[in-house]
Design a protein around this motif. Structure first.
Motif, PDB file in Angstrom:
ATOM      1  N   ILE B 106      46.947 -21.488   7.726  1.00  0.00           N
ATOM      2  CA  ILE B 106      47.305 -22.912   7.913  1.00  0.00           C
ATOM      3  C   ILE B 106      46.214 -23.788   7.282  1.00  0.00           C
ATOM      4  O   ILE B 106      46.493 -24.777   6.591  1.00  0.00           O
ATOM      5  N   LYS B 107      44.937 -23.390   7.500  1.00  0.00           N
ATOM      6  CA  LYS B 107      43.828 -24.169   6.909  1.00  0.00           C
ATOM      7  C   LYS B 107      43.933 -24.156   5.383  1.00  0.00           C
ATOM      8  O   LYS B 107      43.717 -25.173   4.725  1.00  0.00           O
ATOM      9  N   SER B 108      44.257 -22.987   4.811  1.00  0.00           N
ATOM     10  CA  SER B 108      44.369 -22.887   3.346  1.00  0.00           C
ATOM     11  C   SER B 108      45.480 -23.794   2.825  1.00  0.00           C
ATOM     12  O   SER B 108      45.319 -24.463   1.796  1.00  0.00           O
ATOM     13  N   VAL B 109      46.601 -23.825   3.533  1.00  0.00           N
ATOM     14  CA  VAL B 109      47.708 -24.694   3.108  1.00  0.00           C
ATOM     15  C   VAL B 109      47.252 -26.154   3.144  1.00  0.00           C
ATOM     16  O   VAL B 109      47.523 -26.930   2.216  1.00  0.00           O
ATOM     17  N   TYR B 110      46.527 -26.495   4.206  1.00  0.00           N
ATOM     18  CA  TYR B 110      46.037 -27.878   4.355  1.00  0.00           C
ATOM     19  C   TYR B 110      45.117 -28.246   3.185  1.00  0.00           C
ATOM     20  O   TYR B 110      45.221 -29.332   2.610  1.00  0.00           O
ATOM     21  N   GLU B 111      44.211 -27.313   2.838  1.00  0.00           N
ATOM     22  CA  GLU B 111      43.297 -27.559   1.713  1.00  0.00           C
ATOM     23  C   GLU B 111      44.087 -27.797   0.421  1.00  0.00           C
ATOM     24  O   GLU B 111      43.776 -28.683  -0.362  1.00  0.00           O
ATOM     25  N   GLU B 112      45.121 -26.982   0.232  1.00  0.00           N
ATOM     26  CA  GLU B 112      45.964 -27.076  -0.970  1.00  0.00           C
ATOM     27  C   GLU B 112      46.685 -28.429  -0.996  1.00  0.00           C
ATOM     28  O   GLU B 112      46.784 -29.058  -2.045  1.00  0.00           O
ATOM     29  N   ILE B 113      47.149 -28.864   0.152  1.00  0.00           N
ATOM     30  CA  ILE B 113      47.858 -30.160   0.231  1.00  0.00           C
ATOM     31  C   ILE B 113      46.892 -31.298  -0.102  1.00  0.00           C
ATOM     32  O   ILE B 113      47.229 -32.227  -0.836  1.00  0.00           O
ATOM     33  N   LYS B 114      45.657 -31.187   0.440  1.00  0.00           N
ATOM     34  CA  LYS B 114      44.660 -32.235   0.177  1.00  0.00           C
ATOM     35  C   LYS B 114      44.340 -32.332  -1.310  1.00  0.00           C
ATOM     36  O   LYS B 114      44.150 -33.406  -1.859  1.00  0.00           O
ATOM     37  N   ARG B 115      44.291 -31.138  -1.950  1.00  0.00           N
ATOM     38  CA  ARG B 115      44.013 -31.106  -3.393  1.00  0.00           C
ATOM     39  C   ARG B 115      45.125 -31.803  -4.184  1.00  0.00           C
ATOM     40  O   ARG B 115      44.916 -32.290  -5.273  1.00  0.00           O
ATOM     41  N   GLY B 116      46.322 -31.800  -3.636  1.00  0.00           N
ATOM     42  CA  GLY B 116      47.444 -32.532  -4.239  1.00  0.00           C
ATOM     43  C   GLY B 116      48.158 -31.778  -5.339  1.00  0.00           C
ATOM     44  O   GLY B 116      47.806 -30.718  -5.738  1.00  0.00           O
TER      45      GLY B 116
END
Lengths: 449, 116
Positions: B106-116
């Motif tokens: 879940i954290k990795s997905v969040y990081e990916e979303i933040k990266r855009g």
């Protein structure tokens, strides 16, 4: 949770759960606390004997680390006469130790056992505790309330109640027979000393046993007839509903044919009228009349100005090119995020979309509105997709709303099974927009290829 | 498991595009909503594990699997599917390991979303 914790610490517990590890029994304790207000989970400590002796609970559950430890503790309590009151001793064990627990029960040390690790079946635990409390006629126990039952098919629930009535009537009849038989035996013992035994037996058979069996047979027949009548009534009702729906469908078809005929007649008349007008205009102005003629030829008048009758039957017209109507879709999915995505996809494709988060909510909506198609998740809380589909098909007569299943499963044998249960198509999650719309299109226009 | 995982993306944005189209603003909103939903369900998975309620673990992992597949969180949905399966078979230790991996995914997905 706070309420459940309070229940787990009753001052005068009727049910106690002796345990080594509070975390291990949280799930089981919550289930019992929901069922019985007078319940306490008690850690196994040196003074446990005194605690049990003080409360004298009718139901004692043992959930120590191993079955051996539970057996040792209970044996010690028995030896020291700390559990001399009437009670049921129930063993909670891990699955791998169920063979020992089973043996301990068969041998008569414990009254029952329940596997609570790694997985438990909550209704099984409830029935064990329920039966023990009923057996010891615990006054403070209110029994299982309706709220604690999961929702099941209404007719099935009714059938269970009917079965209970039938069983109760039969038990009453058998008890009556036993009472009468006791009376006959005491009366006959006197006769046996004075008369020929063969005659006495014949007399008993003729005057007592035969009428008794006849009466039992009659009462049993009445109870069974009642139960069968209920089932027949339900079946007849379902048939009548189907016949009624068929009648309505036929009436609609007749009306529709009339409407289409009227429309054709009107079109022809209009063409004739416009033809006459045109001729008149040609005479007056050649250029103007030719423009009107072109316009009329490309756009049929019936589409420009639909009549009220046509709108009413628009959804069922046999000539779909003449009249069109927006189709309505119901999306039933418990995951709100995915549900919203589906709603957007369908809304963008010009469908009218309603939504529900479980089967029960869907059934409520279906009662108030007729949908052209339902897209439904199969795995949902409260009432799952397959059972909801059964309800829809049962209440929809000959023309139930088509249901498309939402599933993550790709097993073809399951698809066949679902099709036999009335599912018209399936969408494998998440699927693409094109795949979703293709499935829906197939359902709302059955002739589409 | 590692072999399968190496073929899966943390966040495959093509899946959302195929599902809802090119509306990037809407996709962004869905991704953020998903992170919130994932955090809530993750907390429920942890408490269900502590309570030993494997039925609930199965229900919750199935629930989150639906939206994680839709959003294109391939690795996360793979872990959730494995957890759903293991909870059915009541494999306690495997479930524990998977829940930890789900938290990280879940954290990795969040990081990916933040990266855009």
């Amino acid at each position: 949770m706070a309420e459940a914790n309070n229940k787990m610490a009753s001052k005068h517990p009727q049910v106690i759960l002796i345990n080594d590890n509070n975390e291990d029994i949280l799930g089981a304790a919550a289930i019992i606390a929901e069922q019985v207000s007078e319940f306490r989970a008690i850690p196994n400590a040196n003074n446990i004997g005194k605690v049990v002796e003080k409360f004298q609970p009718p139901v004692i559950l043992f959930a120590l680390n191993t079955v051996m430890e539970s057996i040792e503790l209970y044996s010690k309590l028995v030896e020291e006469k700390l559990v001399s009151h009437n009670h049921d001793a129930i063993l909670l064990c891990k699955n791998k130790e169920s063979n020992i627990a089973f043996r301990a029960c068969i041998k008569g040390l414990f009254d029952n056992y329940f596997v609570y690790q790694p997985l438990y079946e909550k209704f099984r635990l409830k029935i064990i505790v329920h039966n023990a409390l009923i057996k010891h006629t615990v006054k403070k126990y209110e029994g299982i309330t309706d709220e604690q039952f999961d929702i099941i098919d209404e007719e099935l629930a009714e059938l269970i109640d009917k079965g209970v009535e039938c069983k109760s009537a039969l038990s009453g009849s058998i008890q009556d027979c036993k009472n009468k038989l006791g009376q006959v035996v005491s009366e006959s013992s006197e006769e046996l000393t004075n008369e020929d035994p063969q005659k006495v037996l014949e007399n008993i058979a003729k005057n007592h046993l035969a009428p008794m069996l006849e009466s039992l047979e009659k009462e049993l027949q009445i109870s069974l007839d009642d139960m069968v009548a209920t089932m027949v009534e339900k079946k007849t009702l379902a048939t009548e509903t189907r016949v009624h729906n068929q009648y309505q469908a036929n009436e609609r078809n007749k009306q529709l044919q009339k409407t289409v005929a009227k429309k054709k007649k009107r079109d022809e008349q209009q063409k004739l009228t416009e033809g006459s007008k045109e001729e008149a205009k040609i005479e007056a102005n050649n250029e103007e009349s030719s423009a009107i003629h072109l316009s009329d030829g490309n756009e049929p008048a019936a589409i420009d100005k639909p009549q009220p009758e046509q709108e009413e039957f628009a959804g069922e017209a046999s000539e779909p090119n003449l009249i069109t109507k927006q189709k309505s879709i119901l999306v039933v999915e418990d995951n709100d995020l995915y549900r919203e995505m589906l709603v957007k996809v369908l809304g963008d494709a010009n469908y009218i979309v309603s939504q529900a988060d479980d089967g029960l909510a869907a059934l409520k909506l279906i009662k108030t509105k007729r949908y052209d198609c339902i897209i439904m998740d199969l795995f949902m809380p409260k009432l799952d997709g397959l059972n909801t589909t059964k309800h829809i098909n049962k209440t929809g007569g000959d023309n139930p709303v088509p249901v498309i299943a939402l599933t993550g499963n790709k097993r073809k044998d399951l698809f066949k099974k679902w099709a036999s249960m009335g599912i018209k198509g399936y969408i494998i999650k998440p699927s693409s927009k094109a795949e979703i719309l293709e499935q829906v299109e197939k359902c709302v226009t059955p002739d589409a290829t | 498991m590692d072999e399968v995982l190496s073929t899966l993306s943390v966040l495959n944005r093509d899946i959302m595009k195929e599902l809802v189209g090119d509306d990037m603003e809407y996709i962004k909103k869905c991704e953020l909503d998903f992170i919130q939903q994932a955090q809530t369900i993750y907390n429920q998975l942890v408490s269900s594990y502590k309570e030993g309620d494997f039925t609930k673990i199965k229900d919750r992992s199935h629930f989150l699997k639906t939206s994680s597949k839709a959003i294109g969180a391939e690795q996360l949905s793979y872990y959730l599917q494995t957890l759903e399966h293991n909870s059915t078979e009541t494999k306690r230790n495997e479930c524990k390991v998977l829940i930890v991996k789900i938290g990280k995914a879940i954290k990795s997905v969040y990081e990916e979303i933040k990266r855009g």
